[in-house]
Scaffold this active site. Structure first.
Site, PDB file in Angstrom:
ATOM      1  N   LYS A 286      -8.629  -6.239  11.356  1.00 56.23           N
ATOM      2  CA  LYS A 286      -8.196  -5.013  10.675  1.00 56.23           C
ATOM      3  C   LYS A 286      -8.926  -4.867   9.352  1.00 56.23           C
ATOM      4  CE  LYS A 286      -3.893  -4.860  13.171  1.00 56.23           C
ATOM      5  NZ  LYS A 286      -2.473  -5.135  13.292  1.00 56.23           N
TER       6      LYS A 286
ATOM      7  N   GLN B  83       2.401  -7.335  10.208  1.00 52.43           N
ATOM      8  CA  GLN B  83       1.846  -7.878  11.445  1.00 52.43           C
ATOM      9  C   GLN B  83       2.955  -8.570  12.239  1.00 52.43           C
ATOM     10  OE1 GLN B  83      -1.416  -7.474  12.497  1.00 52.43           O
ATOM     11  NE2 GLN B  83      -0.714  -8.399  14.399  1.00 52.43           N
TER      12      GLN B  83
ATOM     13  N   ASP C  13       1.507   2.214  12.107  1.00 50.51           N
ATOM     14  CA  ASP C  13       1.734   1.749  13.480  1.00 50.51           C
ATOM     15  C   ASP C  13       2.593   2.753  14.266  1.00 50.51           C
ATOM     16  OD1 ASP C  13       0.286  -0.572  13.830  1.00 50.51           O
ATOM     17  OD2 ASP C  13       1.849  -1.900  13.059  1.00 50.51           O
TER      18      ASP C  13
END
Ligand code: NDP
Length: 283
Positions: free
Chosen positions: A53, A97, A120
């Site tokens: 990322k 995460q 997300d």
């Protein structure tokens, strides 16, 4: 022309588009998007994902920052870190995460993220909007699947789509997005009876079970489109999808390989979401 979808190439093209968007934003505002990623603990796979990322953020000109917290971080402390980043105007995208260590409540932690920074696309306001219309920030892997179909000019109207897997981050949102685009959907899961028939009837098959090669190539209707989201690490270290690729590729008109299909799209769409969030905050 090959019937194998080049996810790697399409993801690169999405990232190039994001890089252009970042440049435009910079010209207009003097600012670039910023993505903050919270990593709790030392899970090796999570460390690799977080590394990707930050690498791809840098490639497109997005400023990124990883906040590493010890595995035994108390829940209140983690919530405090999220609150601080929610309030920080220089941060446009924020994610934790997953998975987080067992003592943390995943739902509580992820729902604490401000919806306008939820790159997300998993907070209830964003998920709810996805259900009723289109959300500003939608989950990355499902958006990646839709982008692959779009870039291949697949007309979804009236098509029969069978989605195998009903998770909140993959199967369910993909089903909603396909339905929004006028496909007729069948959602299958571990208790579905006669899975073979439901796959055989499909013009579009999306596999997201995490069970290596459970969808047999012979089940794929001639000319069907196959999107394999599954990522399964085999004993020899190789990756396999949820679809028996070598047989399915003979029947499919389009099919994603594993690796190199859906996988690279997830981060590309995360970067795209970060740009969207920054544009909304800054323009
Ligand atoms: P989950 O484990 O959350 O969900 C799996 C789903 O598959 C469940 O709905 C389950 O049914 C269903 N399922 C399991 N076994 C069967 C079966 N025998 N027949 C029919 N349905 C079955 O997984 P995720 O949705 O998180 O992920 C799915 C796959 O996608 C995994 O391989 C994962 O690694 C991969 N993935 C890939 C990403 C990428 O970037 N390429 C991103 C995210 C995930 P039930 O609900 O009844 O238990």
């Amino acid at each position: 022309m090959s019937n194998i979808i080049d996810g790697k190439g399409i993801a690169k093209s999405v990232r190039e588009d994001v890089a252009k968007g970042v440049e435009e934003l910079k010209k207009k505002t003097g600012k670039v998007p910023k993505l903050s990623v919270i990593l709790v603990g030392e899970d090796p796979a999570s460390k690799v994902y977080v590394g990707h990322k930050s690498k791809f953020s840098a490639e497109v000109g997005i400023d990124s920052d990883t906040i590493k917290l010890p595995a035994d971080t108390p829940q209140d402390e983690l919530l405090g870190v999220i609150d601080k980043l929610n309030a920080d105007k220089s941060v446009h995208g924020l994610l934790v995460q997953l998975p987080v260590p067992d003592h943390l409540d995943t739902e509580l932690v992820t729902q604490r993220i401000a919806p306008e920074k939820d790159v997300d696309g998993i907070t209830y306001p964003n998920f709810g909007r996805l259900l009723t219309s289109e959300a500003d920030l939608e989950p990355c892997t499902p958006s990646g699947v839709m982008e692959l179909l779009k870039r291949h000019n697949v007309d979804l109207k009236g098509k029969a789509a069978t989605i195998v897997g009903r998770s909140n981050i993959v199967g369910k949102p993909i089903a909603l997005m396909l339905m929004r685009n006028h496909a007729t959907i069948t959602i299958c899961h571990s208790r579905t009876t006669d899975l073979e028939r439901r796959v055989k009837e499909a013009d579009i098959v999306v596999a997201a079970t995490g069970k290596a090669e459970m969808i047999k190539g012979s089940w794929i209707k001639k000319g069907a489109i196959v999107i394999d989201v599954g990522v399964n690490r085999m004993e020899d270290g190789k990756l396999k999808g949820d679809v028996e690729f070598d047989e399915a590729v003979k029947n499919a008109s389009l099919i994603t390989p594993v690796p190199g299909g859906v996988g690279p799209m997830t981060i590309a769409m995360l970067l795209n979401n970060t740009l969207k969030a920054a544009n909304k905050a800054l323009l």
